[in-house]
Design an enzyme around this catalytic site. Structure first.
Site, PDB file in Angstrom:
ATOM      1  N   ARG A   1       0.837  -1.206   0.000  1.00 29.69           N
ATOM      2  CA  ARG A   1       0.000   0.000   0.000  1.00 29.69           C
ATOM      3  C   ARG A   1       0.871   1.256   0.000  1.00 29.69           C
ATOM      4  O   ARG A   1       0.624   2.198  -0.764  1.00 29.69           O
ATOM      5  CB  ARG A   1      -0.915  -0.026   1.218  1.00 29.69           C
ATOM      6  CG  ARG A   1      -1.871   1.166   1.304  1.00 29.69           C
ATOM      7  CD  ARG A   1      -2.795   0.997   2.505  1.00 29.69           C
ATOM      8  NE  ARG A   1      -3.593   2.186   2.746  1.00 29.69           N
ATOM      9  CZ  ARG A   1      -4.428   2.325   3.777  1.00 29.69           C
ATOM     10  NH1 ARG A   1      -4.558   1.328   4.639  1.00 29.69           N
ATOM     11  NH2 ARG A   1      -5.125   3.431   3.946  1.00 29.69           N
TER      12      ARG A   1
ATOM     13  N   ARG B   1      16.321   0.701  -3.613  1.00 30.65           N
ATOM     14  CA  ARG B   1      17.519   0.755  -2.777  1.00 30.65           C
ATOM     15  C   ARG B   1      17.882  -0.649  -2.334  1.00 30.65           C
ATOM     16  O   ARG B   1      17.117  -1.316  -1.642  1.00 30.65           O
ATOM     17  CB  ARG B   1      17.321   1.668  -1.569  1.00 30.65           C
ATOM     18  CG  ARG B   1      18.572   1.754  -0.696  1.00 30.65           C
ATOM     19  CD  ARG B   1      18.639   2.990   0.200  1.00 30.65           C
ATOM     20  NE  ARG B   1      17.631   3.010   1.244  1.00 30.65           N
ATOM     21  CZ  ARG B   1      17.627   3.881   2.261  1.00 30.65           C
ATOM     22  NH1 ARG B   1      18.581   4.793   2.359  1.00 30.65           N
ATOM     23  NH2 ARG B   1      16.656   3.862   3.166  1.00 30.65           N
TER      24      ARG B   1
ATOM     25  N   GLU C   1      26.683   9.079   3.042  1.00 35.14           N
ATOM     26  CA  GLU C   1      26.203   9.001   4.420  1.00 35.14           C
ATOM     27  C   GLU C   1      27.231   8.393   5.367  1.00 35.14           C
ATOM     28  O   GLU C   1      26.936   8.175   6.543  1.00 35.14           O
ATOM     29  CB  GLU C   1      24.903   8.190   4.474  1.00 35.14           C
ATOM     30  CG  GLU C   1      25.045   6.781   3.945  1.00 35.14           C
ATOM     31  CD  GLU C   1      23.718   6.031   3.848  1.00 35.14           C
ATOM     32  OE1 GLU C   1      22.709   6.569   4.330  1.00 35.14           O
ATOM     33  OE2 GLU C   1      23.713   4.924   3.286  1.00 35.14           O
TER      34      GLU C   1
ATOM     35  N   PHE D   1      21.992  12.930   6.710  1.00 30.76           N
ATOM     36  CA  PHE D   1      22.502  13.427   7.987  1.00 30.76           C
ATOM     37  C   PHE D   1      22.434  12.382   9.086  1.00 30.76           C
ATOM     38  O   PHE D   1      23.321  12.304   9.952  1.00 30.76           O
ATOM     39  CB  PHE D   1      21.718  14.677   8.411  1.00 30.76           C
ATOM     40  CG  PHE D   1      21.937  15.070   9.836  1.00 30.76           C
ATOM     41  CD1 PHE D   1      20.991  14.780  10.809  1.00 30.76           C
ATOM     42  CD2 PHE D   1      23.104  15.710  10.232  1.00 30.76           C
ATOM     43  CE1 PHE D   1      21.200  15.134  12.136  1.00 30.76           C
ATOM     44  CE2 PHE D   1      23.320  16.066  11.554  1.00 30.76           C
ATOM     45  CZ  PHE D   1      22.366  15.774  12.511  1.00 30.76           C
TER      46      PHE D   1
ATOM     47  N   ASP E   1      22.478   8.797   9.151  1.00 32.78           N
ATOM     48  CA  ASP E   1      23.544   7.798   9.148  1.00 32.78           C
ATOM     49  C   ASP E   1      24.912   8.456   9.248  1.00 32.78           C
ATOM     50  O   ASP E   1      25.825   7.931   9.894  1.00 32.78           O
ATOM     51  CB  ASP E   1      23.471   6.943   7.877  1.00 32.78           C
ATOM     52  CG  ASP E   1      22.758   5.629   8.114  1.00 32.78           C
ATOM     53  OD1 ASP E   1      23.094   4.935   9.084  1.00 32.78           O
ATOM     54  OD2 ASP E   1      21.854   5.295   7.330  1.00 32.78           O
TER      55      ASP E   1
ATOM     56  N   ASP F   1      13.850   5.066  11.385  1.00 23.44           N
ATOM     57  CA  ASP F   1      14.354   3.876  10.718  1.00 23.44           C
ATOM     58  C   ASP F   1      15.692   3.522  11.348  1.00 23.44           C
ATOM     59  O   ASP F   1      16.055   4.049  12.397  1.00 23.44           O
ATOM     60  CB  ASP F   1      14.436   4.059   9.200  1.00 23.44           C
ATOM     61  CG  ASP F   1      15.460   5.106   8.769  1.00 23.44           C
ATOM     62  OD1 ASP F   1      16.188   5.636   9.634  1.00 23.44           O
ATOM     63  OD2 ASP F   1      15.539   5.385   7.565  1.00 23.44           O
TER      64      ASP F   1
END
Length: 714
Positions: free
Chosen positions: A125, A332, A422, A448, A450, A622
């Site tokens: 979704r 990714r 990163e 920013f 990581d 995350d």
């Protein structure tokens, strides 16, 4: 017990074999034997190089730790530090100037600045919402958020608020598509005459902004306008509840919003085995074939969501104008660190998950290459490659995708890669990193979150770091953000690739985003991450206000705005004169963020979610945010700012807070009062073993604990 099938020296989980051979390969023209033989070659030929690069990370970190321990006496050691980094190969010479030569890049990436979404591909979704977020209602974006000065009212439509929304949208139209001698607020009629748009018989100040229309020219049902490469649709419907009360019949203003979206197999998902990986790959397959759909209940009704169709208009002089109805999709992959039990090599070891992702996601994308009006109109596959440390690891990614192209019979450089800037060693050597993939790079992006996690871990031995909010105020962050743009432009990314900025992590605070995130296009970045389709529509307003390509020209003319010396300044707490209350609040804030995220990751397999912070403000969390918080606490523990007893007490206190914040979730498992759940143990392990985690990453602990939980309920 996992059932495995032998495939060219690999032991592959049957779940993955069935998906690859029964679903994914069909229609690609790739023979199953060729696929598995190719994956075996990837695992056995490139696996050793992958492990060697990871060993180099460990060796280099050990040298940096030793240097900081040896130089704690004080004094100005900056020159010695930079000399040391050059000596060990951490900081490399930039080399000669060059320009990237990436070709066949779609216009959403190469030519048109705009918002970018990132979503977990495991949630069909969310994935469909992101793909369809190419177009979004400005009326809805204003009405349904705090942009109007207060939260959206619940219940029936508020006509007063709606009137203010319409008025504000008219202001946008006046600013972006001005009329010669009039205001959109006063207009009664829009029509097309002799190929020109007339607004109460007056032309637009710039008639070339009119691109097309739908319906009858004397009373069009829609008009399409363009500014700074982005399209805006005016929708007319006098039977609509809003259009019926509008003097011009204007029912909505629809903005081209998320030009691109990243379907994430990495930081925002929890994929720890073959079952999880197939879930991710299956949704990617549906997106690439164009047949993904999801049925769900909303407002007491069942709904089915599918990919949106392209939009077709009548051109001003006749003929058709077709505009894509969906965001251009990246996928990714994971980085070079993790392995996955879905596949074992000939020695019985798990293969690199990044190698598996590379072949599987590109093979699946071949379905798109074989159909009309799909994702890429230029025959390219777009893969974001995260968490690479320096140019050798970028070169390794380039080698991986070259081998993938050979296995699948694709032309060289079909696969375009996005380099996530990163990790500290990548930032310090960004020009060399871009050079290492100069024929396939189509994206560089600052992250920013990581980047801060790696900053703390890399310099763990240097001393206690500032509090999280103050790390962002140090000089290194400005140098980092500016150099990413400056070096990208030097290397010729303008007109060929995206230069991106990171996520707005507060999805409920859209008024603040509208005020602050304009800084990203002002910085010269031609895309920036947003947390929702609504945020994409609101952020699109910034790209109408700022001509990013002109900003980039100005930056190129003036040269670099920062240097690597500032970039490598370590954001330590110089004085560290914190009160006990300040320390306690910082510890509890970090503990709460870790627990709130980890408990859903471990117990429910949710890799990214809106997690209430210590003040009950919803934040998009995350693994990157978890990495910062766990490394920050590990750093303070290591340097004696806090004791283990203090942190354990804070973890227990905040576990009860997280339990309370999740009372309405029927799937939630409480951590208190026993504090012995697998999720709670995982959160503590991230903190108390944080110094020992590779580069401070959270993945090894999270994967191991999630597998432990899945085994316990099997």
């Amino acid at each position: 017990m996992t059932k495995r099938i032998e495939k060219h020296g690999l032991q592959v989980d049957k779940i993955l074999v069935d998906f690859i051979e029964g679903n994914a390969l069909e229609g690609t023209g790739v023979n199953p034997g060729v696929f598995w033989a190719g994956l075996s070659d990837l695992a056995h030929d490139l696996g050793p190089k992958n492990r060697a690069l990871l060993a180099e990370r460990v060796e280099m970190q050990g040298k940096i730790d030793a240097w900081h321990r040896a130089h704690k006496a004080g004094g100005d050691t900056r020159d010695a530090y930079f000399g040391f980094l050059r000596e060990i190969g951490y900081l490399l010479p930039e080399g000669n100037d060059f320009q990237i030569d990436t070709t066949n890049v779609d216009p959403e990436i190469a030519k048109t600045p705009g918002p970018q979404l990132v979503v977990p591909v495991t949630n069909a979704r969310f994935a469909l919402n992101a793909a369809n977020a190419r177009w979004g209602s400005l009326y809805d974006g204003f009405y349904g958020t705090d942009v109007m000065g207060s939260a959206a009212p619940k219940g029936a439509y508020d006509r007063g608020r709606g009137a203010r929304v319409v008025a504000r949208a008219r202001v946008f139209l006046d600013e972006t598509f001005p009329i010669s001698g009039a205001s959109h607020a006063d207009v009664r009629r829009y029509h097309v005459h002799d190929g020109a748009l007339l607004v109460d018989d007056l032309p637009l100040s710039d008639p070339s902004q009119f691109i097309g229309y739908q319906g009858h020219p004397k009373a069009p049902s829609a008009l399409i306008l363009r500014n700074n490469g982005l399209h805006v649709e005016l929708v007319f419907d006098r039977t609509h509840p809003i259009g019926s009360r509008d003097q011009a019949g204007l029912a909505d203003v629809v903005l081209e919003s998320a030009l691109s979206a990243i379907m994430d197999c990495e930081d925002s998902v929890a994929c720890v085995d073959a079952e999880d990986k197939v879930g991710a790959y299956a949704n990617w397959l549906g997106l690439m074939k164009g047949d993904l759909e999801e049925t769900f209940e909303k407002g007491g009704q069942m709904m089915t969501r599918r990919l949106s169709a392209d939009r077709v208009y009548i051109a001003p002089e006749g003929g058709e104008v077709s505009l894509k109805g969906r965001a251009l999709l990246w996928v990714r992959n994971v980085g070079h660190l993790m392995t996955n039990p879905a596949i074992l090599d000939r020695d019985g070891a798990e293969i690199g998950e990044g190698l598996m992702d590379a072949l599987c996601t590109v093979m699946i994308a071949m379905h798109d290459l074989k159909r009309e009006s799909g994702n890429s109109v230029h025959g390219s596959v777009y893969v974001v490659k995260p968490k690479m440390h320096g140019p050798a690891e970028v070169a390794f990614s380039d080698e991986i995708f070259a081998k993938v192209e050979d296995i699948l019979g694709l032309p060289r450089n079909t696969v375009k890669i996005g380099i996530m800037d990163e990790e500290r060693r990548t930032s310090a050597n960004l020009k060399s990193c871009i050079r290492a993939a100069k024929s396939r790079v189509a994206f560089i992006n600052t992250g920013f979150l990581d980047r801060t996690g790696d900053e703390i871990h890399t310099s763990m031995e240097a001393g206690p770091f500032s509090r999280k909010d103050f790390i962002k105020l140090k000089g290194w962050i400005g140098a980092y953000e500016n150099l990413n743009v400056d070096i990208g432009l030097e290397c010729g990314l303008q007109g060929r690739a995206q230069i991106g900025k990171g996520m707005w992590a507060m999805p409920d605070l859209m008024a603040a985003m509208l005020e602050q995130k304009v800084d990203h296009p002002k910085s010269g970045a031609n895309c920036a991450w947003v947390p929702s389709p609504t945020a994409a529509t609101l952020h699109a307003l910034h790209y109408h206000k700022i001509d990013v390509l002109k900003v980039q020209d100005q930056i190129k003319a003036k040269g670099r705005r920062a240097n690597v010396q500032t970039l490598l300044e370590i954001p330590l707490a110089k004085y560290a004169q914190w009160s006990p209350e300040q320390i306690q609040r910082e510890v509890e804030n970090n503990a709460q963020g870790i627990l709130g995220y980890v408990v859903r990751w471990i117990d429910q397999g949710v890799g990214c979610s809106k997690v209430p912070d210590i003040n009950d403000v919803g934040l998009m969390e995350d693994r990157a945010t978890c990495r910062i918080s766990s490394q920050a606490l590990a750093n303070w523990l290591h340097h004696g700012v806090v004791s283990e007893d203090q942190v354990r007490a804070a973890m227990e206190k905040m576990a009860t807070v997280v339990d309370r914040q999740n009372e309405g979730d029927n799937l939630y498992r409480k951590m208190a009062p026993g504090f012995d759940t697998i999720a709670y143990k995982a959160a503590c392990e991230l903190v108390f073993e944080g110094r020992n985690q590779p580069s401070g990453y959270t993945e090894p602990v999270l994967h191991a604990r999630r597998l432990e939980l899945k085994a316990s309920v099997a």
